[in-house]
Design a protein around this motif. Structure first.
Motif, PDB file in Angstrom:
ATOM      1  N   ARG A  22      -4.837   5.656   4.047  1.00  0.00           N
ATOM      2  CA  ARG A  22      -5.440   6.320   2.890  1.00  0.00           C
ATOM      3  C   ARG A  22      -4.809   5.817   1.586  1.00  0.00           C
ATOM      4  NH1 ARG A  22      -9.964   7.265   1.412  1.00  0.00           N
ATOM      5  NH2 ARG A  22      -9.411   7.050  -0.723  1.00  0.00           N
ATOM      6  N   GLU A  54      -6.458   2.605   0.766  1.00  0.00           N
ATOM      7  CA  GLU A  54      -7.843   2.884   0.387  1.00  0.00           C
ATOM      8  C   GLU A  54      -7.909   3.488  -1.019  1.00  0.00           C
ATOM      9  OE1 GLU A  54      -9.940   3.546   4.730  1.00  0.00           O
ATOM     10  OE2 GLU A  54      -9.007   5.273   3.757  1.00  0.00           O
ATOM     11  N   ASP A  55      -6.892   4.261  -1.396  1.00  0.00           N
ATOM     12  CA  ASP A  55      -6.828   4.782  -2.763  1.00  0.00           C
ATOM     13  C   ASP A  55      -6.707   3.645  -3.772  1.00  0.00           C
ATOM     14  OD1 ASP A  55      -7.018   7.386  -1.878  1.00  0.00           O
ATOM     15  OD2 ASP A  55      -4.875   7.830  -2.084  1.00  0.00           O
ATOM     16  N   LYS A  75      -3.243   7.215   9.536  1.00  0.00           N
ATOM     17  CA  LYS A  75      -4.328   7.488   8.581  1.00  0.00           C
ATOM     18  C   LYS A  75      -3.760   7.736   7.183  1.00  0.00           C
ATOM     19  CE  LYS A  75      -6.476  10.604  11.239  1.00  0.00           C
ATOM     20  NZ  LYS A  75      -7.457  11.616  11.653  1.00  0.00           N
TER      21      LYS A  75
END
Length: 192
Positions: free
Chosen positions: A71, A74-75, A67
């Protein structure tokens, strides 16, 4: 990241100097491993075409796609989504995280998007997609797509993978990877 995207604006609109600026963001100083930009036209189901952009985060062989890694990519997506210059309905963005192995938490996200028929898709919003893939996924996809060419080339994937892994295991392996990335970036820059 901010610098790469500002240069991309100039590639798109033909500027000779990097004079574009993007909105400020706490994530703007992050370093992308690969940012591929292309005016490749992708046809949609409605007969229109889109410009496709791809950002790839490559991790060392020992890093598991967790994750935390997800992340990070995704940032990147969040940063691009905040930029008005990149939010045309005629642009598609793919953000891809690649590791040797994907952990169970991330694999759980595959089921959410399995009806889309896109291997590795873990997040989708508007024209933005996030993928979590293994190196094996990448190689297998390439093999399937380019099988006729590969049969002609007759290469030994296992030997190639072993040689690459041996190079990266050494302390200066990351430096070699960075050098290869820089050479590839310069070659692509020379083509534009």
């Amino acid at each position: 990241m901010k610098n790469a995207l500002e240069k991309y604006i100039n590639i798109l609109y033909g500027g000779k100097d990097t004079d574009s600026t993007l909105d400020e963001d706490a994530e703007q100083e992050r370093r992308m491993d690969i940012f591929l930009c292309n005016n490749r036209e992708v046809e949609t189901s409605f007969g229109t075409t889109l410009e496709e952009n791809i950002i790839v985060e490559l991790k060392a062989p020992r890093v598991i796609l967790s994750k935390k890694v997800l992340r990070q990519i995704e940032d990147y997506m969040d940063f691009v989504r905040k930029q008005p210059s990149f939010n045309s309905e005629y642009r598609r963005w793919k953000f891809i995280a690649v590791c040797k192995e994907v952990d169970e938490d991330v694999k759980g996200r595959y089921k959410t998007f399995e009806d889309r028929g896109k291997v590795g898709l873990v997040h989708e919003i508007d024209n933005y997609e996030v993928y979590a893939l293994t190196w094996d996924d990448i190689f297998k996809s390439f093999e399937l797509r380019h099988a006729p060419l590969l049969k002609r080339l007759n290469y030994d994937r296992e030997k190639l993978a072993e040689e690459l892994m041996n190079e990266v295991k050494h302390e200066d392996g990351r430096n070699k990877v960075n050098m290869l990335r820089d050479i590839a970036v310069n070659e692509v820059g020379d083509l534009t």
